[in-house]
Scaffold this motif. Structure first.
Motif, PDB file in Angstrom:
ATOM      1  N   ARG A 251      40.646  40.273  40.831  1.00  0.00           N
ATOM      2  CA  ARG A 251      41.608  39.676  39.908  1.00  0.00           C
ATOM      3  C   ARG A 251      41.056  39.637  38.492  1.00  0.00           C
ATOM      4  NH1 ARG A 251      45.541  35.658  41.709  1.00  0.00           N
ATOM      5  NH2 ARG A 251      46.708  34.921  39.894  1.00  0.00           N
ATOM      6  N   TRP A 252      39.818  39.203  38.363  1.00  0.00           N
ATOM      7  CA  TRP A 252      39.215  39.043  37.036  1.00  0.00           C
ATOM      8  C   TRP A 252      38.372  40.254  36.654  1.00  0.00           C
ATOM      9  CZ3 TRP A 252      42.054  35.136  35.990  1.00  0.00           C
ATOM     10  CH2 TRP A 252      42.306  34.154  36.969  1.00  0.00           C
ATOM     11  N   LEU A 253      37.719  40.870  37.643  1.00  0.00           N
ATOM     12  CA  LEU A 253      36.931  42.080  37.381  1.00  0.00           C
ATOM     13  C   LEU A 253      37.815  43.144  36.742  1.00  0.00           C
ATOM     14  CD1 LEU A 253      34.529  43.785  39.927  1.00  0.00           C
ATOM     15  CD2 LEU A 253      36.228  45.131  38.727  1.00  0.00           C
ATOM     16  N   ASP A 254      39.008  43.323  37.303  1.00  0.00           N
ATOM     17  CA  ASP A 254      39.921  44.361  36.824  1.00  0.00           C
ATOM     18  C   ASP A 254      40.346  44.105  35.381  1.00  0.00           C
ATOM     19  OD1 ASP A 254      41.895  46.619  37.545  1.00  0.00           O
ATOM     20  OD2 ASP A 254      43.199  45.054  36.768  1.00  0.00           O
ATOM     21  N   MET A 255      40.615  42.832  35.064  1.00  0.00           N
ATOM     22  CA  MET A 255      41.070  42.514  33.712  1.00  0.00           C
ATOM     23  C   MET A 255      40.004  42.843  32.670  1.00  0.00           C
ATOM     24  SD  MET A 255      42.318  38.860  32.110  1.00  0.00           S
ATOM     25  CE  MET A 255      43.343  38.533  33.535  1.00  0.00           C
ATOM     26  N   VAL A 256      38.750  42.463  32.970  1.00  0.00           N
ATOM     27  CA  VAL A 256      37.663  42.696  32.010  1.00  0.00           C
ATOM     28  C   VAL A 256      37.348  44.182  31.882  1.00  0.00           C
ATOM     29  CG1 VAL A 256      35.219  42.281  31.560  1.00  0.00           C
ATOM     30  CG2 VAL A 256      36.665  40.409  32.353  1.00  0.00           C
ATOM     31  N   VAL A 257      37.194  44.867  33.009  1.00  0.00           N
ATOM     32  CA  VAL A 257      36.820  46.282  32.979  1.00  0.00           C
ATOM     33  C   VAL A 257      37.924  47.127  32.342  1.00  0.00           C
ATOM     34  CG1 VAL A 257      36.343  48.289  34.414  1.00  0.00           C
ATOM     35  CG2 VAL A 257      35.221  46.119  34.903  1.00  0.00           C
TER      36      VAL A 257
ATOM     37  N   THR B 178      37.511  28.956  45.629  1.00  0.00           N
ATOM     38  CA  THR B 178      36.972  30.206  46.170  1.00  0.00           C
ATOM     39  C   THR B 178      37.177  31.368  45.204  1.00  0.00           C
ATOM     40  OG1 THR B 178      37.487  29.420  48.402  1.00  0.00           O
ATOM     41  CG2 THR B 178      37.051  31.773  48.133  1.00  0.00           C
ATOM     42  N   ILE B 179      38.403  31.502  44.703  1.00  0.00           N
ATOM     43  CA  ILE B 179      38.715  32.605  43.790  1.00  0.00           C
ATOM     44  C   ILE B 179      37.867  32.508  42.521  1.00  0.00           C
ATOM     45  CG2 ILE B 179      40.524  33.559  42.298  1.00  0.00           C
ATOM     46  CD1 ILE B 179      42.515  32.848  44.525  1.00  0.00           C
ATOM     47  N   ASN B 180      37.710  31.287  41.998  1.00  0.00           N
ATOM     48  CA  ASN B 180      36.930  31.125  40.782  1.00  0.00           C
ATOM     49  C   ASN B 180      35.436  31.272  41.035  1.00  0.00           C
ATOM     50  OD1 ASN B 180      38.941  30.689  38.744  1.00  0.00           O
ATOM     51  ND2 ASN B 180      39.380  28.720  39.694  1.00  0.00           N
ATOM     52  N   GLY B 181      35.002  30.966  42.266  1.00  0.00           N
ATOM     53  CA  GLY B 181      33.609  31.250  42.609  1.00  0.00           C
ATOM     54  C   GLY B 181      33.337  32.748  42.573  1.00  0.00           C
ATOM     55  N   LEU B 182      34.289  33.530  43.097  1.00  0.00           N
ATOM     56  CA  LEU B 182      34.166  34.984  43.033  1.00  0.00           C
ATOM     57  C   LEU B 182      34.295  35.492  41.603  1.00  0.00           C
ATOM     58  CD1 LEU B 182      36.312  35.816  46.166  1.00  0.00           C
ATOM     59  CD2 LEU B 182      33.854  36.158  45.930  1.00  0.00           C
ATOM     60  N   ARG B 183      35.065  34.774  40.808  1.00  0.00           N
ATOM     61  CA  ARG B 183      35.211  35.148  39.398  1.00  0.00           C
ATOM     62  C   ARG B 183      33.882  35.045  38.668  1.00  0.00           C
ATOM     63  NH1 ARG B 183      39.194  32.129  35.094  1.00  0.00           N
ATOM     64  NH2 ARG B 183      38.856  33.563  33.366  1.00  0.00           N
ATOM     65  N   LEU B 184      33.009  34.173  39.171  1.00  0.00           N
ATOM     66  CA  LEU B 184      31.680  34.033  38.582  1.00  0.00           C
ATOM     67  C   LEU B 184      30.911  35.345  38.659  1.00  0.00           C
ATOM     68  CD1 LEU B 184      29.414  32.193  37.479  1.00  0.00           C
ATOM     69  CD2 LEU B 184      28.876  31.583  39.838  1.00  0.00           C
ATOM     70  N   ALA B 185      31.077  36.061  39.789  1.00  0.00           N
ATOM     71  CA  ALA B 185      30.335  37.308  39.978  1.00  0.00           C
ATOM     72  C   ALA B 185      31.151  38.539  39.588  1.00  0.00           C
ATOM     73  CB  ALA B 185      29.888  37.429  41.433  1.00  0.00           C
ATOM     74  N   GLY B 186      32.475  38.487  39.790  1.00  0.00           N
ATOM     75  CA  GLY B 186      33.302  39.674  39.631  1.00  0.00           C
ATOM     76  C   GLY B 186      33.188  40.386  38.298  1.00  0.00           C
ATOM     77  N   PRO B 187      33.448  39.705  37.174  1.00  0.00           N
ATOM     78  CA  PRO B 187      33.384  40.406  35.882  1.00  0.00           C
ATOM     79  C   PRO B 187      32.008  40.979  35.570  1.00  0.00           C
ATOM     80  CG  PRO B 187      34.605  38.360  35.668  1.00  0.00           C
ATOM     81  CD  PRO B 187      33.984  38.337  37.028  1.00  0.00           C
ATOM     82  N   PHE B 188      30.937  40.257  35.963  1.00  0.00           N
ATOM     83  CA  PHE B 188      29.586  40.761  35.705  1.00  0.00           C
ATOM     84  C   PHE B 188      29.325  42.023  36.528  1.00  0.00           C
ATOM     85  CE2 PHE B 188      24.984  40.815  36.668  1.00  0.00           C
ATOM     86  CZ  PHE B 188      24.516  41.003  35.374  1.00  0.00           C
ATOM     87  N   ILE B 189      29.713  41.984  37.820  1.00  0.00           N
ATOM     88  CA  ILE B 189      29.570  43.172  38.661  1.00  0.00           C
ATOM     89  C   ILE B 189      30.378  44.328  38.084  1.00  0.00           C
ATOM     90  CG2 ILE B 189      30.108  44.145  40.934  1.00  0.00           C
ATOM     91  CD1 ILE B 189      29.551  41.356  42.097  1.00  0.00           C
ATOM     92  N   GLY B 190      31.598  44.018  37.621  1.00  0.00           N
ATOM     93  CA  GLY B 190      32.428  45.053  37.018  1.00  0.00           C
ATOM     94  C   GLY B 190      31.787  45.672  35.801  1.00  0.00           C
TER      95      GLY B 190
END
Length: 398
Positions: free
Chosen positions: A24-30, A144-156
């Motif tokens: 959700r958040w990885l996609d927006m940033v990347v 849960t979603i925001n916990g994943l948001r912690l890692a998602g954008p950085f991984i992206g």
């Protein structure tokens, strides 16, 4: 919380949210980084971001359809469509044939799935959890979603820097394929309680009638429009400000959004653990102001470290706002109208997304950071007006 996790249906719905939520958040940033790298235009970044949110404008239609069709089937179709979209983008990237218009078209499809979340998956969660536990269920879902948001954008950001845009699309295929496997294992669920003989426009009209009868729901929807128009669009400018003002690398731009996710995770955990139903209205309003003030601080910051600090309260407020807007609307809506009224909520969020186009245009005129400051200041003013006009939304003790 233990009772919810022990329920197999709730657990599957929660895991579907978790496996898809990382994108959700990885996609927006990347996507923002890619579009800005290709075009060099903050306006184009805003346009593509808006394309992702545009389907929310017709969210009321999703709500009316969800009230007539098996929710499980709708959810599976949406997940499969997103997996196919990410797969197509990954192939185009591998062939070096990817263009901005492909990404924009993909954003429309992906945004359609996210636009159905309130009317489909979260309505199913509410039905499984029961009204007494809806606040806990929705808060836990957002935690849960925001916990994943912690890692998602950085991984992206790391994947984009190392392998390019296509690698993030491959990750999207994997996440949504896993979600589809979980969804296939679920029963279809009950077909909507509303009679199929009624016209869809009658159902939509009845949903708006529910809004007219509840000042609390009116206030929540008004805040949603104001905050989505003036407050949240700062997120579309994070890649632009990160690269233009803070001179950050892609991974560091991803870390900015991850810090926002840290605040959101901490806020959601605190909301689940400590905030009681009597405080839900106040938590909703406090979270709204935290988003606006955090965005204002981010726009004013000229240093990377200060920007990280500003995004923490913005993320915390986002989790309180998001969880409590759904909970407040569901709590003040008759059970048979919940899918429809959640569609109305999605439409108000979508109308607010026009602010993404506004901030993109404003950034092209005065600069991205300055546009964020102006927009966030307007958000603060609009929230003060809403709090005065609809006091029931924060005084109501449920």
């Amino acid at each position: 919380m233990r009772a919810l996790i022990a329920d197999g249906a709730f657990r599957r719905l929660w895991l579907i949210g978790a496996t898809t939520g990382i994108m959700r958040w990885l996609d927006m940033v990347v996507t923002g980084i890619y579009v800005f790298d290709v075009t060099g235009s903050p306006t184009w970044v805003a346009i593509v971001t808006f394309a992702r949110a545009a389907p929310m404008i017709v969210g009321v239609m999703f709500g009316a359809l969800a009230a007539r069709m098996p929710l499980g089937r709708l959810m599976r179709v949406g997940i499969a469509a997103v997996a196919l979209t990410y797969g197509s983008l990954a192939i185009l990237a591998a062939l070096d044939a990817l263009a901005v218009w492909h990404v924009t078209a993909g954003a429309l499809v992906i945004g359609t799935y996210w636009s159905s979340e309130n009317s489909v998956r979260r309505t199913m969660m509410c039905a499984v959890a029961g009204m007494a536990n809806t606040g806990t269920a929705i808060s836990f879902d957002w935690a849960t979603i925001n916990g994943l948001r912690l890692a998602g954008p950085f991984i992206g950001g790391v994947l984009y820097a190392a392998f390019g845009f296509g690698a993030t699309c491959v990750l999207g295929v994997a996440c949504f394929a896993a979600a589809l496997m979980l969804a296939l294992g679920m029963s279809t669920g009950s077909v909507a309680a509303l009679s199929g003989q009624r016209r869809i426009w009658d159902d939509i009209a009845e949903s708006f009638a529910v809004v007219r009868r509840s000042t609390t729901v009116q206030g929540v929807l008004a805040v949603s429009i104001c905050l989505n128009f003036f407050g949240f669009p700062y997120g579309s400018m994070i890649p632009v400000i990160g690269k233009e003002v803070l001179h950050a690398a892609p991974a560091d731009v991803g870390l900015l959004s991850s810090t926002e996710g840290l605040g959101a995770m901490l806020g959601a955990i605190g909301l689940t653990a400590f905030v009681r139903p009597a405080w839900f209205g106040r938590a909703f309003l406090v979270g709204s102001f935290a988003v606006a003030l955090g965005a204002l601080g981010f726009g004013l910051s000229q240093a990377y470290a200060l920007s990280l600090v500003a995004l923490l309260p913005a993320g915390l407020g986002m989790s309180w706002f998001a969880a409590m807007q759904s909970t407040q609307v569901l709590a003040h809506t008759p059970a048979e109208r919940r899918s429809g009224i959640m569609g109305v909520l999605t439409t108000t969020i979508g109308l607010g997304q026009l602010g993404t186009l506004h901030i993109g245009w404003l950034a092209s005129q005065i600069g991205a950071a300055e546009a964020v400051v102006v927009s966030a200041a307007c958000a603060v003013a609009a929230l003060i007006l809403c709090a005065w006009r609809w006091p029931a939304m924060w005084r109501d003790r449920g």
